[in-house]
Design a protein around this motif. Structure first.
Motif, PDB file in Angstrom:
ATOM      1  N   GLN A 128       0.829  -1.202   0.000  1.00 24.49           N
ATOM      2  CA  GLN A 128       0.000   0.000   0.000  1.00 24.49           C
ATOM      3  C   GLN A 128       0.870   1.261   0.000  1.00 24.49           C
ATOM      4  OE1 GLN A 128      -3.213   0.639  -0.354  1.00 24.49           O
ATOM      5  NE2 GLN A 128      -3.575  -1.526  -0.703  1.00 24.49           N
ATOM      6  N   HIS A 129       1.946   1.261   0.761  1.00 21.26           N
ATOM      7  CA  HIS A 129       2.855   2.409   0.787  1.00 21.26           C
ATOM      8  C   HIS A 129       3.508   2.618  -0.575  1.00 21.26           C
ATOM      9  CE1 HIS A 129       2.810   3.753   4.958  1.00 21.26           C
ATOM     10  NE2 HIS A 129       2.737   2.479   5.319  1.00 21.26           N
ATOM     11  N   ILE A 130       3.873   1.540  -1.227  1.00 24.26           N
ATOM     12  CA  ILE A 130       4.461   1.646  -2.572  1.00 24.26           C
ATOM     13  C   ILE A 130       3.451   2.248  -3.539  1.00 24.26           C
ATOM     14  CG2 ILE A 130       5.309   0.317  -4.557  1.00 24.26           C
ATOM     15  CD1 ILE A 130       6.519  -1.658  -2.465  1.00 24.26           C
ATOM     16  N   LEU A 131       2.223   1.742  -3.519  1.00 25.21           N
ATOM     17  CA  LEU A 131       1.188   2.258  -4.418  1.00 25.21           C
ATOM     18  C   LEU A 131       0.883   3.722  -4.149  1.00 25.21           C
ATOM     19  CD1 LEU A 131      -1.296  -0.756  -4.522  1.00 25.21           C
ATOM     20  CD2 LEU A 131       0.248   0.018  -6.328  1.00 25.21           C
ATOM     21  N   GLN A 132       0.802   4.093  -2.887  1.00 31.15           N
ATOM     22  CA  GLN A 132       0.547   5.498  -2.543  1.00 31.15           C
ATOM     23  C   GLN A 132       1.666   6.392  -3.044  1.00 31.15           C
ATOM     24  OE1 GLN A 132       0.027   5.417   1.687  1.00 31.15           O
ATOM     25  NE2 GLN A 132      -2.171   4.977   1.555  1.00 31.15           N
ATOM     26  N   PHE A 133       2.888   5.945  -2.880  1.00 24.11           N
ATOM     27  CA  PHE A 133       4.030   6.726  -3.348  1.00 24.11           C
ATOM     28  C   PHE A 133       3.986   6.887  -4.873  1.00 24.11           C
ATOM     29  CE2 PHE A 133       8.293   7.347  -4.917  1.00 24.11           C
ATOM     30  CZ  PHE A 133       8.788   8.335  -4.091  1.00 24.11           C
ATOM     31  N   MET A 134       3.720   5.801  -5.565  1.00 23.42           N
ATOM     32  CA  MET A 134       3.715   5.839  -7.033  1.00 23.42           C
ATOM     33  C   MET A 134       2.545   6.659  -7.572  1.00 23.42           C
ATOM     34  SD  MET A 134       5.113   2.079  -7.962  1.00 23.42           S
ATOM     35  CE  MET A 134       5.768   2.501  -9.557  1.00 23.42           C
ATOM     36  N   ASN A 135       1.488   6.788  -6.785  1.00 29.63           N
ATOM     37  CA  ASN A 135       0.341   7.602  -7.195  1.00 29.63           C
ATOM     38  C   ASN A 135       0.444   9.037  -6.701  1.00 29.63           C
ATOM     39  OD1 ASN A 135      -0.977   5.524  -8.577  1.00 29.63           O
ATOM     40  ND2 ASN A 135      -1.929   4.765  -6.713  1.00 29.63           N
ATOM     41  N   GLY A 136       1.591   9.377  -6.092  1.00 24.98           N
ATOM     42  CA  GLY A 136       1.826  10.727  -5.627  1.00 24.98           C
ATOM     43  C   GLY A 136       1.097  11.080  -4.350  1.00 24.98           C
ATOM     44  N   GLU A 137       0.689  10.075  -3.575  1.00 22.18           N
ATOM     45  CA  GLU A 137      -0.066  10.336  -2.364  1.00 22.18           C
ATOM     46  C   GLU A 137       0.794  10.274  -1.113  1.00 22.18           C
ATOM     47  OE1 GLU A 137      -3.190   7.466  -2.307  1.00 22.18           O
ATOM     48  OE2 GLU A 137      -3.822   7.966  -4.346  1.00 22.18           O
ATOM     49  N   ALA A 138       2.071  10.005  -1.262  1.00 22.06           N
ATOM     50  CA  ALA A 138       2.940   9.867  -0.086  1.00 22.06           C
ATOM     51  C   ALA A 138       3.156  11.226   0.563  1.00 22.06           C
ATOM     52  CB  ALA A 138       4.290   9.278  -0.496  1.00 22.06           C
ATOM     53  N   GLN A 139       3.338  11.196   1.880  1.00 19.11           N
ATOM     54  CA  GLN A 139       3.569  12.445   2.597  1.00 19.11           C
ATOM     55  C   GLN A 139       4.926  12.435   3.243  1.00 19.11           C
ATOM     56  OE1 GLN A 139       0.392  12.910   5.374  1.00 19.11           O
ATOM     57  NE2 GLN A 139      -1.103  13.268   3.789  1.00 19.11           N
TER      58      GLN A 139
END
Length: 69
Positions: free
Chosen positions: A58-69
């Motif tokens: 989930q963290h990888i997907l969030q990062f790749m979708n630009g959602e990481a903080q």
């Protein structure tokens, strides 16, 4: 006539493996992730926390979708 079905031991083992938690360093050494995925995990995971494989994905997907903080 009907018998009680015993829990499937393979299914239980799979659930236990999926619920197992790992730290940031263990993900960095994992063979289940590509080099790029490992780099993402090293960047986004907290040092003193543990995560399941599903949480790491989930963290990888969030990062790749630009959602990481």
């Amino acid at each position: 006539m009907f018998t009680k079905k015993e829990p499937d031991s393979k299914n239980l083992e799979t659930k236990q493996i999926n619920n197992q938690k790992y730290n940031k360093a263990q993900f960095a050494e994992s063979r289940q992730f590509s080099r790029m995925e490992k780099d993402i995990l090293v960047a986004v995971l907290l040092e003193r926390e543990t995560y399941t494989m599903e949480e790491a994905q989930q963290h990888i997907l969030q990062f790749m979708n630009g959602e990481a903080q």
